[in-house]
Design a protein around this motif. Structure first.
Motif, PDB file in Angstrom:
ATOM      1  N   THR A  99      85.642  -3.971 116.038  1.00  0.00           N
ATOM      2  CA  THR A  99      85.570  -2.618 115.491  1.00  0.00           C
ATOM      3  C   THR A  99      84.318  -1.983 116.064  1.00  0.00           C
ATOM      4  O   THR A  99      83.218  -2.533 115.916  1.00  0.00           O
ATOM      5  CB  THR A  99      85.466  -2.634 113.949  1.00  0.00           C
ATOM      6  OG1 THR A  99      86.565  -3.370 113.424  1.00  0.00           O
ATOM      7  CG2 THR A  99      85.460  -1.233 113.387  1.00  0.00           C
ATOM      8  N   ALA A 100      84.474  -0.855 116.723  1.00  0.00           N
ATOM      9  CA  ALA A 100      83.308  -0.176 117.288  1.00  0.00           C
ATOM     10  C   ALA A 100      82.373   0.250 116.163  1.00  0.00           C
ATOM     11  O   ALA A 100      82.834   0.736 115.128  1.00  0.00           O
ATOM     12  CB  ALA A 100      83.748   1.039 118.091  1.00  0.00           C
ATOM     13  N   PRO A 101      81.072   0.058 116.328  1.00  0.00           N
ATOM     14  CA  PRO A 101      80.115   0.491 115.308  1.00  0.00           C
ATOM     15  C   PRO A 101      80.261   1.982 115.024  1.00  0.00           C
ATOM     16  O   PRO A 101      80.414   2.779 115.951  1.00  0.00           O
ATOM     17  CB  PRO A 101      78.756   0.157 115.929  1.00  0.00           C
ATOM     18  CG  PRO A 101      79.061  -0.963 116.874  1.00  0.00           C
ATOM     19  CD  PRO A 101      80.424  -0.639 117.428  1.00  0.00           C
ATOM     20  N   PRO A 102      80.231   2.367 113.754  1.00  0.00           N
ATOM     21  CA  PRO A 102      80.439   3.777 113.401  1.00  0.00           C
ATOM     22  C   PRO A 102      79.265   4.663 113.786  1.00  0.00           C
ATOM     23  O   PRO A 102      78.110   4.243 113.735  1.00  0.00           O
ATOM     24  CB  PRO A 102      80.606   3.730 111.875  1.00  0.00           C
ATOM     25  CG  PRO A 102      79.857   2.500 111.452  1.00  0.00           C
ATOM     26  CD  PRO A 102      80.005   1.524 112.589  1.00  0.00           C
ATOM     27  N   GLY A 103      79.574   5.886 114.191  1.00  0.00           N
ATOM     28  CA  GLY A 103      78.557   6.910 114.409  1.00  0.00           C
ATOM     29  C   GLY A 103      77.435   6.531 115.337  1.00  0.00           C
ATOM     30  O   GLY A 103      76.296   6.934 115.126  1.00  0.00           O
ATOM     31  N   ALA A 127      76.020   3.664 115.643  1.00  0.00           N
ATOM     32  CA  ALA A 127      75.164   2.587 115.126  1.00  0.00           C
ATOM     33  C   ALA A 127      75.128   1.451 116.142  1.00  0.00           C
ATOM     34  O   ALA A 127      76.048   1.286 116.952  1.00  0.00           O
ATOM     35  CB  ALA A 127      75.698   2.095 113.790  1.00  0.00           C
ATOM     36  N   ASP A 147      77.992  -3.486 113.846  1.00  0.00           N
ATOM     37  CA  ASP A 147      78.886  -3.239 112.722  1.00  0.00           C
ATOM     38  C   ASP A 147      79.120  -4.535 111.975  1.00  0.00           C
ATOM     39  O   ASP A 147      79.497  -5.541 112.583  1.00  0.00           O
ATOM     40  CB  ASP A 147      80.219  -2.677 113.230  1.00  0.00           C
ATOM     41  CG  ASP A 147      81.144  -2.266 112.097  1.00  0.00           C
ATOM     42  OD1 ASP A 147      80.674  -1.560 111.182  1.00  0.00           O
ATOM     43  OD2 ASP A 147      82.325  -2.652 112.127  1.00  0.00           O
ATOM     44  N   VAL A 172      81.193  -5.941 108.534  1.00  0.00           N
ATOM     45  CA  VAL A 172      82.143  -5.645 107.469  1.00  0.00           C
ATOM     46  C   VAL A 172      82.472  -6.952 106.766  1.00  0.00           C
ATOM     47  O   VAL A 172      82.901  -7.917 107.413  1.00  0.00           O
ATOM     48  CB  VAL A 172      83.444  -5.016 108.032  1.00  0.00           C
ATOM     49  CG1 VAL A 172      84.462  -4.811 106.920  1.00  0.00           C
ATOM     50  CG2 VAL A 172      83.156  -3.718 108.751  1.00  0.00           C
ATOM     51  N   CYS A 182      80.124  -7.176 114.756  1.00  0.00           N
ATOM     52  CA  CYS A 182      80.391  -6.702 116.112  1.00  0.00           C
ATOM     53  C   CYS A 182      79.115  -6.136 116.732  1.00  0.00           C
ATOM     54  O   CYS A 182      78.414  -5.344 116.101  1.00  0.00           O
ATOM     55  CB  CYS A 182      81.468  -5.615 116.093  1.00  0.00           C
ATOM     56  SG  CYS A 182      83.057  -6.178 115.450  1.00  0.00           S
TER      57      CYS A 182
END
Length: 110
Positions: free
Chosen positions: A11-15, A17, A20, A22, A36
C-alpha cells in the motif's frame, strides 16, 4: 477463524508520508499488520517492547541491528527480540513486510 484481508500487500504511503503501517488484526497475545517502505525510503522506527517477526512479501532491502545485518527479499523471515534497535536500509524496491508482534503491538509498557 479469521481471514486477514490485505495483510502483506503493498500500500503506497498516504499523502507523501515516508512509510505506511496498518494493523490488520489485534488480540491480546499478538497483532498482525503490514509495514510498507517505498524504494529509497528511510525506516525511522524505534525499538519495540514486543517480540517481532517480519515476513518480506515484496521488495528488497537490508535489515541492520547493532550486532548484525542481512539482505532481505521476498520469502525472508526475520525475528527481532523486544527492545533490539533495528532498521531497514538500502530499500532498492518497494518493501512490503507482514509483521507479527507478540504480545500485541504497544501492549507492553517499556
Amino acid at each position: 477463524m479469521h481471514l486477514i484481508d490485505g495483510a502483506g500487500r503493498w500500500t503506497a504511503p498516504p499523502g507523501g508520508a515516508g512509510n505506511d503501517w496498518v494493523e490488520q488484526l489485534r488480540v491480546p497475545d499478538l497483532s498482525v499488520g503490514t509495514y510498507c517502505i517505498p524504494a529509497g525510503g528511510v525506516d525511522d522506527q524505534s525499538p519495540h517492547t514486543e517480540d517481532e517477526i517480519y515476513v518480506v512479501t515484496s521488495g528488497r532491502a537490508r535489515i541492520v541491528t547493532p550486532d548484525a545485518s542481512a539482505d532481505v527479499a521476498p520469502g525472508s523471515v526475520v525475528f527481532v527480540p523486544a527492545g533490539e534497535p533495528h532498521h531497514f536500509t538500502d530499500v532498492t524496491e518497494d518493501l512490503t513486510l507482514l509483521v507479527v508482534f507478540g504480545p500485541a503491538y504497544g501492549s507492553r509498557t517499556g
